[in-house]
Write an enzyme that holds these catalytic residues in place. Structure first.
Site, PDB file in Angstrom:
ATOM      1  N   GLU A 110      -2.060  14.411 -12.049  1.00  0.00           N
ATOM      2  CA  GLU A 110      -0.596  14.789 -12.440  1.00  0.00           C
ATOM      3  C   GLU A 110      -0.649  15.144 -14.136  1.00  0.00           C
ATOM      4  OE1 GLU A 110       4.003  13.110 -12.971  1.00  0.00           O
ATOM      5  OE2 GLU A 110       2.419  11.913 -12.246  1.00  0.00           O
ATOM      6  N   CYS A 138       3.091  12.763  -7.710  1.00  0.00           N
ATOM      7  CA  CYS A 138       3.378  11.045  -7.956  1.00  0.00           C
ATOM      8  C   CYS A 138       4.632  10.518  -7.223  1.00  0.00           C
ATOM      9  CB  CYS A 138       3.339  10.967  -9.385  1.00  0.00           C
ATOM     10  SG  CYS A 138       3.296   9.082 -10.085  1.00  0.00           S
ATOM     11  N   LYS A 171       7.921  18.884  -9.655  1.00  0.00           N
ATOM     12  CA  LYS A 171       8.116  17.649  -9.368  1.00  0.00           C
ATOM     13  C   LYS A 171       9.757  17.315  -9.344  1.00  0.00           C
ATOM     14  CE  LYS A 171       6.799  12.755 -10.622  1.00  0.00           C
ATOM     15  NZ  LYS A 171       6.302  12.140 -11.504  1.00  0.00           N
TER      16      LYS A 171
END
Length: 260
Positions: free
Chosen positions: A41, A144, A110
């Protein structure tokens, strides 16, 4: 299909050094027979640089960062998935780019931002199923914290993903050890997919990272794992046909449809 994952010690704020490190890993991964390299990430910027630096270093989906990553992929004959700060208009997203270097690019943003640090720096995206075919494998992307919501992995599995790729910036601590050690294997098992969870290692001015990158198989076994400390280039074979027995015994996705 053989994949590679770089547990990486990114240098916060030094995008040039980080891109060079990704290029070096791409060469090593290709030499090891991999068709895909995954890095963490926000690997291009480093995770701990803070809001002002993310805004300064952010690049459009078709901008300089994408061009550099595409060139790395093309020069090494390997696809790459890398986390970067994406700019669109006045918004900054925590994103991951897939590029094969020869014309196929895809960006995932994300959707579940973690904590005040991320919410101050990024705009959350609407949950989405970004899918890419590479060889005979269909992969989906998360980032994540997204993987900690089972609905996200299940959505990709229902859309036909064989492999769920998760660049992450998991911090060191008891919860991080549990997520890497237990949750990733459960996500793979409950959806009968491969999960590649690829973390940072080391520390920057704001965070110390857990390492513990993992590649899990549909039966919950680990195909590859990295230690808590130090850079590591992992390799794993993604062969769905080897897990037909596991799918036959654990029919979660099929049985979901039977409840309709």
């Amino acid at each position: 299909m053989r994949i590679a994952a770089l547990q990486m010690h990114a240098i916060a704020g030094d995008d040039e050094a980080n891109l060079q490190r990704i290029a070096s890993a791409a060469a090593d991964a290709a030499a090891g027979g991999a068709m895909l390299l995954i890095v963490p990430e926000l690997a291009v910027t480093g995770y701990g640089v803070g809001r002002a630096a993310f805004e300064r270093l952010a690049s459009p989906a078709s901008g300089t960062v994408a061009e550099r990553l595409s060139a790395i992929a093309r020069d090494n004959g390997i696809a790459v998935i890398a986390g970067f700060a994406e700019r669109e208009g006045s918004s900054t997203y925590n994103s991951a780019l897939f590029t094969d270097g020869i014309g196929t690019n895809a960006v995932y943003r994300k959707s579940h931002l973690y904590g005040d640090y991320e919410r101050a720096a990024f705009k959350p995206a609407v949950p989405d199923s970004v899918m890419v075919d590479i060889g005979s494998i269909r992969l989906g992307m998360l980032i994540c914290y997204d993987v900690e919501f089972p609905e996200n992995v299940r959505r990709l599995a229902l859309a036909g993903a064989d492999l769920v790729v998760v660049p992450t910036a998991l911090p060191k601590g008891a919860s991080g050890s549990f997520i890497a050690g237990q949750m990733i294997r459960v996500r793979a098992f409950e959806n009968q997919v491969f999960v590649a969870y690829v973390n940072h290692c080391g520390a920057d001015d704001n965070f110390t990272y857990a390492g513990l990158s993992r590649i899990a198989a549909p039966d919950g076994t680990l195909l590859a794992e990295a230690p808590a400390e130090g850079e590591t280039l992992l390799f794993a074979e993604i062969r769905p046909e080897n897990y037909a027995q596991s799918r036959a015994e654990n029919t979660y996705l099929l049985d979901l449809g039977r409840q309709a």
